[in-house]
Design a protein around this motif. Structure first.
Motif, PDB file in Angstrom:
ATOM      1  N   ALA A 139       0.856  -1.186   0.000  1.00 18.45           N
ATOM      2  CA  ALA A 139       0.000   0.000   0.000  1.00 18.45           C
ATOM      3  C   ALA A 139       0.891   1.235   0.000  1.00 18.45           C
ATOM      4  O   ALA A 139       1.847   1.306   0.776  1.00 18.45           O
ATOM      5  CB  ALA A 139      -0.918   0.003   1.220  1.00 18.45           C
ATOM      6  N   SER A 140       0.588   2.190  -0.874  1.00 11.24           N
ATOM      7  CA  SER A 140       1.378   3.419  -0.966  1.00 11.24           C
ATOM      8  C   SER A 140       0.456   4.620  -0.863  1.00 11.24           C
ATOM      9  O   SER A 140      -0.581   4.691  -1.542  1.00 11.24           O
ATOM     10  CB  SER A 140       2.142   3.482  -2.291  1.00 11.24           C
ATOM     11  N   GLY A 141       0.837   5.562  -0.005  1.00 10.58           N
ATOM     12  CA  GLY A 141       0.039   6.774   0.165  1.00 10.58           C
ATOM     13  C   GLY A 141       0.584   7.617   1.294  1.00 10.58           C
ATOM     14  O   GLY A 141       1.285   7.110   2.177  1.00 10.58           O
ATOM     15  N   GLY A 142       0.273   8.907   1.268  1.00 15.41           N
ATOM     16  CA  GLY A 142       0.739   9.786   2.334  1.00 15.41           C
ATOM     17  C   GLY A 142       2.243   9.893   2.420  1.00 15.41           C
ATOM     18  O   GLY A 142       2.787  10.123   3.505  1.00 15.41           O
ATOM     19  N   GLY A 143       2.939   9.680   1.307  1.00 15.54           N
ATOM     20  CA  GLY A 143       4.394   9.815   1.302  1.00 15.54           C
ATOM     21  C   GLY A 143       5.153   8.623   1.819  1.00 15.54           C
ATOM     22  O   GLY A 143       6.365   8.708   2.065  1.00 15.54           O
ATOM     23  N   ARG A 144       4.514   7.485   1.981  1.00  9.31           N
ATOM     24  CA  ARG A 144       5.203   6.294   2.460  1.00  9.31           C
ATOM     25  C   ARG A 144       4.559   5.050   1.881  1.00  9.31           C
ATOM     26  O   ARG A 144       3.493   5.116   1.267  1.00  9.31           O
ATOM     27  CB  ARG A 144       5.199   6.229   3.992  1.00  9.31           C
ATOM     28  N   SER A 145       5.220   3.914   2.072  1.00 12.41           N
ATOM     29  CA  SER A 145       4.688   2.625   1.634  1.00 12.41           C
ATOM     30  C   SER A 145       4.782   1.631   2.777  1.00 12.41           C
ATOM     31  O   SER A 145       5.678   1.713   3.625  1.00 12.41           O
ATOM     32  CB  SER A 145       5.464   2.088   0.429  1.00 12.41           C
ATOM     33  N   ALA A 146       3.879   0.678   2.800  1.00 10.11           N
ATOM     34  CA  ALA A 146       3.897  -0.400   3.778  1.00 10.11           C
ATOM     35  C   ALA A 146       3.445  -1.675   3.083  1.00 10.11           C
ATOM     36  O   ALA A 146       2.747  -1.625   2.067  1.00 10.11           O
ATOM     37  CB  ALA A 146       2.996  -0.082   4.964  1.00 10.11           C
ATOM     38  N   ALA A 147       3.874  -2.810   3.600  1.00  6.32           N
ATOM     39  CA  ALA A 147       3.564  -4.079   2.945  1.00  6.32           C
ATOM     40  C   ALA A 147       3.227  -5.136   3.970  1.00  6.32           C
ATOM     41  O   ALA A 147       3.700  -5.103   5.110  1.00  6.32           O
ATOM     42  CB  ALA A 147       4.737  -4.536   2.090  1.00  6.32           C
ATOM     43  N   VAL A 148       2.424  -6.088   3.551  1.00  6.58           N
ATOM     44  CA  VAL A 148       2.139  -7.270   4.357  1.00  6.58           C
ATOM     45  C   VAL A 148       2.377  -8.483   3.471  1.00  6.58           C
ATOM     46  O   VAL A 148       2.024  -8.496   2.291  1.00  6.58           O
ATOM     47  CB  VAL A 148       0.694  -7.239   4.912  1.00  6.58           C
ATOM     48  N   ARG A 149       3.016  -9.478   4.026  1.00  2.86           N
ATOM     49  CA  ARG A 149       3.460 -10.630   3.247  1.00  2.86           C
ATOM     50  C   ARG A 149       2.306 -11.558   2.891  1.00  2.86           C
ATOM     51  O   ARG A 149       1.379 -11.753   3.676  1.00  2.86           O
ATOM     52  CB  ARG A 149       4.512 -11.390   4.032  1.00  2.86           C
ATOM     53  N   VAL A 150       2.425 -12.152   1.708  1.00  9.81           N
ATOM     54  CA  VAL A 150       1.521 -13.204   1.254  1.00  9.81           C
ATOM     55  C   VAL A 150       2.365 -14.442   0.997  1.00  9.81           C
ATOM     56  O   VAL A 150       3.202 -14.459   0.089  1.00  9.81           O
ATOM     57  CB  VAL A 150       0.779 -12.799  -0.039  1.00  9.81           C
ATOM     58  N   GLN A 151       2.167 -15.457   1.813  1.00 10.35           N
ATOM     59  CA  GLN A 151       2.914 -16.710   1.637  1.00 10.35           C
ATOM     60  C   GLN A 151       2.005 -17.707   0.933  1.00 10.35           C
ATOM     61  O   GLN A 151       1.085 -18.272   1.543  1.00 10.35           O
ATOM     62  CB  GLN A 151       3.371 -17.252   2.986  1.00 10.35           C
ATOM     63  N   LEU A 152       2.251 -17.905  -0.348  1.00 11.95           N
ATOM     64  CA  LEU A 152       1.422 -18.795  -1.154  1.00 11.95           C
ATOM     65  C   LEU A 152       2.169 -20.091  -1.418  1.00 11.95           C
ATOM     66  O   LEU A 152       3.344 -20.070  -1.788  1.00 11.95           O
ATOM     67  CB  LEU A 152       1.084 -18.114  -2.496  1.00 11.95           C
TER      68      LEU A 152
END
Length: 318
Positions: A139-152
């Motif tokens: 997810a990107s917004g507000g001048g930063r990015s964050a991520a959550v892992r998907v283990q498939l």
């Protein structure tokens, strides 16, 4: 969890791993992206498993604890290992799991002090290779990015295999490459041993490396060795193991020489040799010039030098 039209799939959830981007934040640090609780509190990352052709479903949440509305853009990404050190990273362009993720909305507007839940699906291709396919939701917004892992994990035969290659010793460390030759994510253990001319000089018991080695990836790692011998010939051997029976060994021969001391000794030998040559030449010149004390000079073993007449032959003598 619901079944997709193309097959029954299980979608379970377990824990968050952040992949080389800004970590998901707690409420007092800004907005965050997390798996939706859905009755399963504390899911830190998505875990999904299904056969080729399956469509897996779940929901991701964007939480905005701030006083202003927030707009974020969602995308799928492939997880990767950084070549140096093996840390988690994200590929710039997804070709695997990241490209299989489809969101109900890619751009999400989240009002102040509100959470937005966004459904998404993972469409596993018919020809997907069995084994682990780690990815992420970013997810990107507000001048930063964050991520959550998907283990498939794609259903089918799995193989745990790795190799250790390109072992080298220098600069107070042992460097080596680890290559995941199988189709599962591996957390390797490393043991190091070195034997010199007079016995063991290093013996480190197996320890878990801070690396999750993804299928098909190669990483370069370094093992500190500041206490290496100053003068020795050493055989270094690395043993790497991982769950599922993965195992490999590799090594090299290293020679440690204190070049500063060697250079000083060589300089001394050169000086001594030069002095000996000078003495021999000086002695020879003394002997040839007939200086007093020389074998051909006055007082020498041949006595005083006798007068000599030089005759030039220019023709017949009568």
């Amino acid at each position: 969890m619901q079944s997709a039209a193309r097959g029954l799939c299980v979608l379970a959830l377990a824990a968050v791993a952040l992949l080389g981007v800004v970590p998901t934040a707690v409420a007092d640090e800004g907005w965050s992206v997390v798996p939706s609780a859905g009755g399963r509190d504390g899911r830190p990352y998505f875990y999904a498993e299904g056969a080729p052709g399956a469509v897996l479903q779940d929901t991701v949440s964007v939480i905005n604890p701030g006083e202003e509305p927030l707009t974020v853009r969602l995308r799928g990404a492939d997880a990767d290992n950084s070549q140096e050190g093996g840390g988690f990273a994200l590929r710039a362009k997804p070709r695997d799991t990241g490209s299989w993720i489809t969101f109900a909305e890619k751009t999400v507007k989240v009002p102040a002090r509100t959470r937005a839940d966004v459904p998404f699906t993972i469409g596993v291709p018919e020809g997907a290779i069995p084994g682990d396919h780690p990815g992420a939701i970013v997810a990107s917004g507000g001048g930063r990015s964050a991520a959550v892992r998907v283990q498939l994990r794609v259903a089918g035969p799995t193989l745990s295999a790795l190799t250790v290659e390109d072992v080298a010793v220098g600069d107070g460390r042992i460097s080596y490459d680890l290559v995941n030759r199988g189709n599962t994510v591996l957390t390797p253990k490393l043991a190091v041993r070195a034997d010199g001319l007079f016995g063991e000089v290093l013996d480190r018991a197996p320890r878990t490396l801070p690396v999750e080695l993804l299928p098909g990836r190669r990483v370069t790692l370094r093992e500190p060795w500041p206490e290496r011998p100053a003068f020795d010939s050493v055989d270094v051997r690395l043993t790497v193991t991982a769950a599922g029976g993965a195992h490999d060994e590799a090594g090299m021969a290293a020679r440690f020489v204190p070049w500063g001391a060697v250079a000083g000794l060589a300089g001394g030998l050169v000086l001594c040799a030069g002095g000996a040559v000078w003495f021999v030449r000086r002695r020879r010149r003394t002997e040839e010039s007939g200086e007093p004390g020389g074998p051909g000079g006055p007082g020498g073993p041949d006595g005083p030098e006798q007068p000599r007449t030089e005759v030039e032959l220019t023709g017949a003598v009568t």
